[in-house]
Design a protein around this motif. Structure first.
Motif, PDB file in Angstrom:
ATOM      1  N   ARG A 137      41.250  36.883  44.827  1.00 59.92           N
ATOM      2  CA  ARG A 137      42.426  37.708  45.083  1.00 59.92           C
ATOM      3  C   ARG A 137      43.745  36.964  44.888  1.00 59.92           C
ATOM      4  O   ARG A 137      44.778  37.583  44.636  1.00 59.92           O
ATOM      5  N   ARG A 143      47.173  42.962  41.840  1.00 63.84           N
ATOM      6  CA  ARG A 143      46.364  42.921  43.060  1.00 63.84           C
ATOM      7  C   ARG A 143      47.194  43.133  44.321  1.00 63.84           C
ATOM      8  O   ARG A 143      46.636  43.260  45.405  1.00 63.84           O
ATOM      9  N   ASN A 181      44.208  47.725  40.269  1.00 65.66           N
ATOM     10  CA  ASN A 181      43.928  46.729  41.295  1.00 65.66           C
ATOM     11  C   ASN A 181      42.430  46.740  41.557  1.00 65.66           C
ATOM     12  O   ASN A 181      41.886  47.732  42.039  1.00 65.66           O
ATOM     13  N   GLN A 232      40.763  45.195  43.729  1.00 67.38           N
ATOM     14  CA  GLN A 232      40.406  44.898  45.113  1.00 67.38           C
ATOM     15  C   GLN A 232      40.034  46.194  45.834  1.00 67.38           C
ATOM     16  O   GLN A 232      40.687  47.220  45.654  1.00 67.38           O
ATOM     17  N   PRO A 253      47.761  40.403  48.402  1.00 73.28           N
ATOM     18  CA  PRO A 253      46.513  41.163  48.454  1.00 73.28           C
ATOM     19  C   PRO A 253      45.918  41.143  49.871  1.00 73.28           C
ATOM     20  O   PRO A 253      45.810  40.092  50.489  1.00 73.28           O
TER      21      PRO A 253
END
Length: 178
Positions: free
Chosen positions: A13, A59, A67, A69, A82
């Motif tokens: 990340r 992110r 993104n 994540q 993040p």
């Protein structure tokens, strides 16, 4: 910039992020300042630093299409780093959304890019010079004013039409508030 040389792979990340140094914790505020400095120096647009920076910036954006994540929502705004917003959770807020928009533009992303459009849409939906939208206790208000002015100037439109249909001359609004 955190990358393979520092033991960070592309799926981490923090990959591509820039922080204070030492503690190796990047955040979008430091990132935008570093990206602005790199742009000012004329770093070649094909240098891999830009792609790495865009990975980290993406992110920080609440846009699941760009993104990777799992925490990302889809309001288009940006957060401090993040999985972290100092105002609680991972929600977007004004100062970081403007810093993110500025970072995207300085890193060479075109206004038609969906990440830029999503950030600008968040700004339109939360347009104000009365507070740092999404920030607890209006924290970071003057930081917000600073990046608000820079990102709006870099975006290039003299006016912003909010989601209620009201057109704002952002320069006049900010000058009047200050």
């Amino acid at each position: 910039q955190l990358d393979e040389e520092d033991g960070y792979q592309n799926d981490h990340r923090y990959y591509g992020g820039i922080g204070y140094g030492g503690d190796e914790r990047p955040d979008l505020s430091n990132q935008y300042m570093a990206v602005e400095a790199l742009k000012t120096t004329g770093l070649d647009k094909d240098d891999p630093t830009w792609d790495k920076a865009l990975t980290f910036i993406s992110r920080c954006q609440n846009r699941s299409e760009s993104n990777d994540q799992s925490w990302a929502t889809n309001d288009g705004g940006l957060t401090y780093m993040p999985v972290y917003n100092p105002h609680g959770g991972t929600g977007s807020y004004g100062g970081m959304t403007h810093a993110g928009l500025l970072s995207l533009l300085f890193a060479g992303t075109d206004k038609s890019d969906p990440r830029v459009q999503a950030a600008h849409d968040w700004i339109r939906a939360n347009y104000t010079v009365d507070e740092n939208p999404g920030a607890k206790n209006n924290q970071g208000l003057f930081y917000y004013y600073h990046v608000f002015a820079k990102s709006m100037y870099a975006y290039g439109d003299a006016e912003v039409k909010d989601n209620k249909g009201t057109t704002h001359n952002w320069r006049n609004d900010l000058a009047g508030k200050l």
